[in-house]
Each structure stands twice: as C-alpha cells, then as structure tokens.
Motif scaffolding. Structure first.
Motif, PDB file in Angstrom:
ATOM      1  N   LYS A  10       0.821  -1.214   0.000  1.00  0.00           N
ATOM      2  CA  LYS A  10       0.000   0.000   0.000  1.00  0.00           C
ATOM      3  C   LYS A  10       0.857   1.267   0.000  1.00  0.00           C
ATOM      4  CE  LYS A  10      -4.418   1.210   0.660  1.00  0.00           C
ATOM      5  NZ  LYS A  10      -5.475   0.819  -0.248  1.00  0.00           N
ATOM      6  N   ILE A  13       1.310   3.380  -3.233  1.00  0.00           N
ATOM      7  CA  ILE A  13       0.334   4.385  -3.662  1.00  0.00           C
ATOM      8  C   ILE A  13       0.286   5.559  -2.688  1.00  0.00           C
ATOM      9  CG2 ILE A  13      -1.702   3.297  -2.619  1.00  0.00           C
ATOM     10  CD1 ILE A  13      -3.171   4.180  -5.251  1.00  0.00           C
ATOM     11  N   THR A  14       0.503   5.306  -1.407  1.00  0.00           N
ATOM     12  CA  THR A  14       0.409   6.392  -0.430  1.00  0.00           C
ATOM     13  C   THR A  14       1.666   7.255  -0.384  1.00  0.00           C
ATOM     14  OG1 THR A  14       1.086   4.894   1.346  1.00  0.00           O
ATOM     15  CG2 THR A  14      -1.278   5.215   1.024  1.00  0.00           C
ATOM     16  N   MET A  44      -2.075  -3.325  -1.657  1.00  0.00           N
ATOM     17  CA  MET A  44      -3.011  -2.596  -2.512  1.00  0.00           C
ATOM     18  C   MET A  44      -4.137  -3.499  -2.988  1.00  0.00           C
ATOM     19  SD  MET A  44      -0.650  -0.122  -4.891  1.00  0.00           S
ATOM     20  CE  MET A  44       0.620  -1.309  -5.345  1.00  0.00           C
ATOM     21  N   ARG A  45      -5.223  -2.865  -3.394  1.00  0.00           N
ATOM     22  CA  ARG A  45      -6.354  -3.518  -4.027  1.00  0.00           C
ATOM     23  C   ARG A  45      -6.330  -3.144  -5.510  1.00  0.00           C
ATOM     24  NH1 ARG A  45      -6.111  -5.345   0.496  1.00  0.00           N
ATOM     25  NH2 ARG A  45      -5.232  -6.915  -0.835  1.00  0.00           N
ATOM     26  N   SER A  47      -8.372  -1.374  -7.184  1.00  0.00           N
ATOM     27  CA  SER A  47      -8.657   0.051  -7.382  1.00  0.00           C
ATOM     28  C   SER A  47      -7.394   0.905  -7.221  1.00  0.00           C
ATOM     29  CB  SER A  47      -9.749   0.523  -6.418  1.00  0.00           C
ATOM     30  OG  SER A  47      -9.352   0.316  -5.071  1.00  0.00           O
ATOM     31  N   ASP A  48      -6.495   0.488  -6.332  1.00  0.00           N
ATOM     32  CA  ASP A  48      -5.219   1.185  -6.174  1.00  0.00           C
ATOM     33  C   ASP A  48      -4.354   1.031  -7.425  1.00  0.00           C
ATOM     34  OD1 ASP A  48      -5.793   1.955  -3.493  1.00  0.00           O
ATOM     35  OD2 ASP A  48      -5.120  -0.022  -2.796  1.00  0.00           O
TER      36      ASP A  48
END
Length: 118
Positions: A10, A13-14, A44-45, A47-48
């Motif tokens: 994650k 993306i963040t 991440m998913r 959508s990410d």
C-alpha cells in the motif's frame, strides 16, 4: 531511469506515487494477483492499481502467489508457468497490457530454466 516496486504494498500508492508524480516520474509496480485480491490491509487492491495505471505506472508480473522456489523439476516448472501466465492474463484483463509482459522473479529467485517460462 526506471523505478520499480514489488509485492503490491500500500505504501507504493500512499508514498511513492505522490513523490514520483511531483518529480514528474512514474514507475513499475510488480504485483501478485492473490495479494491484490486478498484482504491484507497493507497491500493494494485493484482500485489502487487502477490509480497507478492511470498515472502512467506500468503494472508488471510478479506471479500469482510470490513463490520464491529455486526448484527446476518438471512439476515446478509447469506450476510456475501457470502462475506467470495466470498473473499476466489477470493484469491484462483487469488493467491493460502496459507492463503486463514485464516480469520480476519473486525474491530474486532465478534459475536459467525459468527463462523459457517467460
């Protein structure tokens, strides 16, 4: 220059996306389908990944399950072939072709026999 990230964390993306975008760069995210469709909150998913892809990132193949075996027996080769193919097809169907034909060996696990898989 190529920036490459793997495992679908994650933080890509963040943290990485805004920093690289601010500097005018994109990157490659090598992902495993099973992690992305899983439930671990630090990964991440889909959508990410779509956000990364829409921001010019390539989404690359890191196998479906991140198996870092070094085995070369016929059964393992057949399984790894399926894992790369399945992950590549999932990336193409879910996001598009950009990066889907790039591969990153899980944990750097490499054997000369793996070249034919790709």
């Amino acid at each position: 220059m190529i920036f490459a990230f793997d495992d679908g964390w994650k933080s890509q993306i963040t943290y990485a996306l805004p920093v690289l975008a601010n500097a005018g760069f994109s990157a490659v995210a090598y992902v495993n389908r099973d992690s992305i469709i899983g439930t671990n909150p630090v990964e991440m998913r889909l959508s990410d990944l779509q956000i990364l892809y829409n921001n010019g990132w390539d989404i690359g193949n890191h196998t479906t399950v991140h198996d870092s075996t070094m085995e070369t027996d016929p059964e393992t080769i057949a399984r790894l072939t399926d894992e790369y193919r399945d992950n590549q097809n999932w990336i193409i169907e879910s996001l598009g072709t950009r990066g889907a034909y790039h591969a990153c060996y899980p944990s750097g696990s490499y054997q000369p026999e793996y070249i034919e898989i790709l």
